[in-house]
Design an enzyme around this catalytic site. Structure first.
Site, PDB file in Angstrom:
ATOM      1  N   LYS A 113      52.108 -14.048  24.945  1.00  0.00           N
ATOM      2  CA  LYS A 113      51.421 -13.067  26.130  1.00  0.00           C
ATOM      3  C   LYS A 113      50.210 -14.350  26.224  1.00  0.00           C
ATOM      4  CE  LYS A 113      52.430  -8.567  26.588  1.00  0.00           C
ATOM      5  NZ  LYS A 113      51.504  -6.963  27.224  1.00  0.00           N
ATOM      6  N   LEU A 123      47.065  -3.445  30.593  1.00  0.00           N
ATOM      7  CA  LEU A 123      46.176  -3.992  32.037  1.00  0.00           C
ATOM      8  C   LEU A 123      45.717  -5.023  31.983  1.00  0.00           C
ATOM      9  CD1 LEU A 123      45.049  -2.876  34.094  1.00  0.00           C
ATOM     10  CD2 LEU A 123      43.032  -2.051  32.799  1.00  0.00           C
ATOM     11  N   ARG A 182      28.464   4.509  30.142  1.00  0.00           N
ATOM     12  CA  ARG A 182      28.109   3.802  31.292  1.00  0.00           C
ATOM     13  C   ARG A 182      26.260   4.983  31.475  1.00  0.00           C
ATOM     14  NH1 ARG A 182      30.565   7.237  36.649  1.00  0.00           N
ATOM     15  NH2 ARG A 182      32.290   6.072  36.698  1.00  0.00           N
ATOM     16  N   LYS A 232      33.149   7.771  26.880  1.00  0.00           N
ATOM     17  CA  LYS A 232      33.060   6.944  28.265  1.00  0.00           C
ATOM     18  C   LYS A 232      31.940   6.887  29.272  1.00  0.00           C
ATOM     19  CE  LYS A 232      38.004   6.229  29.173  1.00  0.00           C
ATOM     20  NZ  LYS A 232      38.849   5.466  29.778  1.00  0.00           N
TER      21      LYS A 232
END
Length: 300
Positions: free
Chosen positions: A49, A17, A129, A125
């Site tokens: 990459k 990603l 937040r 996660k």
């Protein structure tokens, strides 16, 4: 006169990603930087990459989330930070203090209904937040749901490497819908938010038409493509919970995510607008994306 594009820092750039995020940032004409660990330059695959990104115009900065000095120096160069580190590193994001797109890129951690089952996958996660909100850091949270590279290559059959040709396990009644989006499309929607005031301090959800299907619907689509009926084996909620309990961590996480999405409905049970969120394909109808049907065509 065209407004000035935000300068973007991608934390990483060698994962699936974050590499797509760096490419999309360049494609949208943002001055793009990537924070890269020293060790990445010693890995031939990662080096390739990085070389491709550098040749395309990405400025590579050596450093990591654990190296505070390098992190602060990198942050000074940009307007927006995008982080796509894996779940074990989520709490390392606490030093990031710009307009911030943190490493969520999955289900909304405030909406999942599997508390105590996920080995703190979502609680970490959610902690980021709360920190971002408490500090008043401008943010956009991106809830893209599943990547097409996760579970869909086997048609949600964790024991298989490819879609089934004879029989398929359907979890629950098979009618709860899940969402799959290709990584490069997640990156394009994410980069679209950077200079958009509508997405400031909002959650951007991705539920693209053609990418939201139940397991029964996925099986029907696949049967049409291979021109063959599959024997459907329905796995009850209790049977799935037993499988989760009996399978050692982390091998049971695929089943935990299946339970979350196709039993509890954690990707689709809530109304996006009523929850105060925004839906990416409605906000950015110009962004092209790969549908599930198109993706499955590559597996026939």
């Amino acid at each position: 006169m065209e407004s000035k594009k935000s300068r973007v820092l991608i934390v990483g750039a060698t994962g699936n990603l974050d590499h797509e995020l760096a490419k999309a940032s360049l494609n949208f004409s943002h001055p793009t930087f990537a924070l890269v660990r020293d060790s990445a330059f010693a890995d031939p695959n990662k080096q390739a990459k990085l070389n491709s990104l550098s040749d395309a115009g990405v400025t590579l900065l050596k450093g990591s989330l654990q190296d505070e000095e390098s992190l602060i120096e990198a942050i000074k160069k940009v307007d927006v930070v995008i982080c796509a580190v894996n779940s074990t590193q989520v709490l390392d994001q606490k030093l990031l203090i710009q307009r911030f797109i943190p490493s969520e890129f999955g289900l909304d951690p405030d909406k999942v209904q599997i508390s105590g089952m996920d080995y703190n996958f979502y609680s970490r996660k959610a902690e980021i937040r709360r920190l971002v909100e408490a500090e008043g850091i401008p943010y956009t949270f991106v809830s893209c749901n599943f990547y097409t590279s996760y579970l869909l290559p086997s048609l949600v059959q964790p024991e298989l490497k490819a879609p089934p040709r004879d029989e398929i396990k359907i979890y629950g009644d098979g009618n709860i819908k899940g969402v799959f989006v290709k990584e490069c499309d997640v990156a394009a929607f994410t980069i679209s938010t950077l200079d958009d005031p509508l997405t400031l301090n909002k959650v951007l959800y991705l539920r693209p038409p053609g990418n939201v299907y139940s397991m029964n619907e996925l099986a029907d689509i696949w049967e049409t493509k291979i021109k063959k009926k599959l024997q459907k084996m329905y796995v009850s909620e209790e049977e799935l919970l037993h499988k989760i309990r009996e399978t050692p961590y982390p091998g049971n996480m695929s089943f935990v995510f299946i339970y979350s999405v196709f039993i509890k409905g954690d990707q689709t049970y809530f109304d996006i607008e009523l929850s105060g969120g925004l839906e990416g394909t409605q906000l950015y109808p110009h962004v092209k994306y790969t549908t599930i049907s198109e993706y499955l065509d590559t597996l026939v």
